[in-house]
Scaffold this motif. Structure first.
Motif, short mmCIF file in Angstrom:
data_model
loop_
_atom_site.label_atom_id
_atom_site.label_comp_id
_atom_site.label_asym_id
_atom_site.label_seq_id
_atom_site.Cartn_x
_atom_site.Cartn_y
_atom_site.Cartn_z
N ASN A 261 0.80 -1.21 0.00
CA ASN A 261 0.00 0.00 0.00
C ASN A 261 0.84 1.27 0.00
OD1 ASN A 261 -2.39 1.50 0.38
ND2 ASN A 261 -2.05 1.53 2.61
N LEU A 262 2.01 1.18 0.63
CA LEU A 262 2.80 2.39 0.88
C LEU A 262 4.17 2.35 0.22
CD1 LEU A 262 2.10 2.79 4.71
CD2 LEU A 262 0.89 3.87 2.81
N LEU A 263 4.65 3.54 -0.11
CA LEU A 263 6.01 3.70 -0.63
C LEU A 263 6.88 4.24 0.50
CD1 LEU A 263 8.14 3.89 -2.96
CD2 LEU A 263 7.28 6.21 -3.38
N LEU A 264 7.97 3.54 0.77
CA LEU A 264 8.90 3.94 1.82
C LEU A 264 10.18 4.47 1.17
CD1 LEU A 264 9.70 3.82 4.89
CD2 LEU A 264 10.69 1.59 4.38
N ILE A 265 10.44 5.75 1.37
CA ILE A 265 11.64 6.37 0.81
C ILE A 265 12.70 6.45 1.90
CG2 ILE A 265 12.61 8.47 -0.23
CD1 ILE A 265 10.66 7.23 -2.08
N LEU A 266 13.88 5.96 1.58
CA LEU A 266 14.97 5.92 2.56
C LEU A 266 16.11 6.83 2.14
CD1 LEU A 266 14.91 2.04 2.75
CD2 LEU A 266 14.21 3.56 4.63
N ASP A 267 16.59 7.59 3.09
CA ASP A 267 17.80 8.37 2.88
C ASP A 267 19.00 7.40 2.88
OD1 ASP A 267 19.67 10.56 2.95
OD2 ASP A 267 19.83 10.27 5.12
N LEU A 268 20.15 7.86 2.45
CA LEU A 268 21.31 6.98 2.37
C LEU A 268 22.32 7.27 3.50
CD1 LEU A 268 22.72 4.73 0.79
CD2 LEU A 268 23.57 6.46 -0.80
N ASP A 269 23.04 8.38 3.40
CA ASP A 269 24.11 8.66 4.37
C ASP A 269 23.57 8.93 5.76
OD1 ASP A 269 26.74 8.62 2.96
OD2 ASP A 269 25.70 10.03 1.65
N GLU A 270 24.16 8.26 6.72
CA GLU A 270 23.78 8.34 8.14
C GLU A 270 22.41 7.76 8.44
OE1 GLU A 270 27.20 9.50 7.93
OE2 GLU A 270 26.08 11.20 7.14
N THR A 271 21.73 7.25 7.39
CA THR A 271 20.49 6.52 7.62
C THR A 271 20.73 5.03 7.37
OG1 THR A 271 19.04 8.39 7.13
CG2 THR A 271 18.10 6.21 6.83
N LEU A 272 21.33 4.70 6.21
CA LEU A 272 21.60 3.30 5.88
C LEU A 272 23.08 2.96 5.97
CD1 LEU A 272 19.27 2.81 2.77
CD2 LEU A 272 18.74 2.43 5.19
N ILE A 273 23.92 3.95 5.74
CA ILE A 273 25.38 3.73 5.77
C ILE A 273 26.06 4.93 6.42
CG2 ILE A 273 25.43 2.36 3.64
CD1 ILE A 273 26.84 5.08 2.50
N HIS A 274 27.34 4.74 6.73
CA HIS A 274 28.20 5.87 7.11
C HIS A 274 29.47 5.75 6.27
CE1 HIS A 274 30.23 8.90 9.44
NE2 HIS A 274 31.17 8.06 9.81
N ALA A 275 29.75 6.78 5.49
CA ALA A 275 30.96 6.82 4.69
C ALA A 275 31.91 7.82 5.33
CB ALA A 275 30.64 7.22 3.26
N SER A 276 33.07 7.32 5.73
CA SER A 276 33.98 8.16 6.50
C SER A 276 35.31 8.31 5.76
CB SER A 276 34.22 7.50 7.86
OG SER A 276 35.22 8.20 8.56
N SER A 277 35.86 9.51 5.78
CA SER A 277 37.16 9.69 5.12
C SER A 277 38.31 9.18 5.99
CB SER A 277 37.36 11.17 4.76
OG SER A 277 37.17 11.95 5.91
N THR A 278 38.04 8.94 7.26
CA THR A 278 39.05 8.32 8.13
C THR A 278 38.53 6.97 8.61
OG1 THR A 278 38.10 9.47 10.03
CG2 THR A 278 39.98 10.51 8.97
N LYS A 279 39.45 6.05 8.84
CA LYS A 279 39.04 4.72 9.27
C LYS A 279 38.62 4.76 10.74
CE LYS A 279 40.63 -0.08 9.23
NZ LYS A 279 40.43 -0.37 10.64
N LEU A 280 37.50 4.10 11.03
CA LEU A 280 37.07 3.99 12.42
C LEU A 280 37.84 2.82 13.05
CD1 LEU A 280 33.20 4.35 11.86
CD2 LEU A 280 34.91 6.16 12.16
N ASP A 281 37.55 2.51 14.31
CA ASP A 281 38.30 1.41 14.92
C ASP A 281 37.75 0.03 14.55
OD1 ASP A 281 36.06 1.54 16.41
OD2 ASP A 281 37.04 2.08 18.30
#
Ligand SMILES: [Mg+2]
Length: 179
Positions: free
Chosen positions: A4-24
Motif C-alpha cells: 500500500n505504501l512507498l517507503l523512501i529511505l535516505d542513504l548517508d547516516e540513515t543506511l550507511i556511514h561513509a567516512s574519510s578516516t578509518k574507524l576502529d
C-alpha cells in the motif's frame, strides 16, 4: 499481499556511514577515498521491509555516488521504485540555519503515480524533508556504531503503519515510544 505504501529511505547516516578516516572497526567496503560502514541489520531490514512496502532511495548526495553505493548494499531480489540523488533535490536557503539545504520534495513523486498520503520518508536530517514533515520519520544518525539497533526499531514501527490509508494523519515524532 498488496503493498500500500512507498517507503523512501535516505542513504548517508540513515543506511550507511561513509567516512574519510578509518574507524576502529573494519569497513564493509571502500568507495573511492571513503571507508563505508553499513548500518547494522541493513540486509535484514531490506529483505523484511520489502515484503510489506514498496521502497525507494532518495539522497542529497551526488547521483553517481548514490547509484554506486546502492549497487553495493542492495541484497539480491530487492527492487527500488526510485533511486534519486542530488539532481532531484531542490536547493533552498534556510533562513533559520543561514545555509542552503538540498530539500527532498515528495510532490515530485506524484509524476510517478504516488499520492502523498501513501509515502513515508525516513531521514536523519529533518531540514531536508521539512516541506513534507507529515510524511517523515526521523531516525538517529548512524556514524559507524557497531551496537546500533535503529533499523530493528524502525522495522518494528513500520509494520504498525503498513496498512495505513493516510500516513500524514499519524503522529510520528515520538515513534520510538510506540514500539
Ligand atoms: Mg542523511
Amino acid at each position: 499481499m498488496s503493498k500500500n505504501l512507498l517507503l523512501i529511505l535516505d542513504l548517508d547516516e540513515t543506511l550507511i556511514h561513509a567516512s574519510s578516516t578509518k574507524l576502529d572497526t573494519e569497513p564493509d567496503f571502500f568507495y573511492e577515498q571513503y571507508f563505508v560502514y553499513k548500518r547494522p541489520f541493513l540486509d535484514t531490514f531490506f529483505k523484511e521491509i520489502s515484503a510489506h512496502f514498496l521502497i525507494g532511495i532518495w539522497s542529497s548526495a551526488d547521483d553517481i555516488y548514490v547509484q554506486e553505493i546502492i549497487q553495493k548494499i542492495t541484497p539480491e531480489n530487492i527492487n527500488f521504485e526510485i533511486v534519486w540523488g542530488k539532481n532531484r533535490c531542490s536547493l533552498k536557503r534556510d533562513v533559520d540555519l543561514d545555509q542552503y539545504i538540498f530539500e527532498k520534495r515528495l510532490k515530485k513523486l506524484e509524476t510517478k503515480g504516488f499520492k502523498l498520503e501513501q509515502v513515508l520518508i525516513v531521514d536523519d536530517t529533518p531540514e531536508k524533508v521539512k516541506v513534507n514533515y507529515g510524511n517523515a520519520i526521523y531516525i538517529n544518525p548512524f556514524r559507524g556504531e557497531k551496537e546500533d539497533k535503529e533499523l530493528l526499531d524502525l522495522y518494528r514501527y513500520l509494520l504498525q503503519l503498513k496498512s495505513s490509508l493516510n500516513v500524514r494523519t499519524i503522529e510520528k515524532r515520538y515513534w520510538k515510544q510506540s514500539i
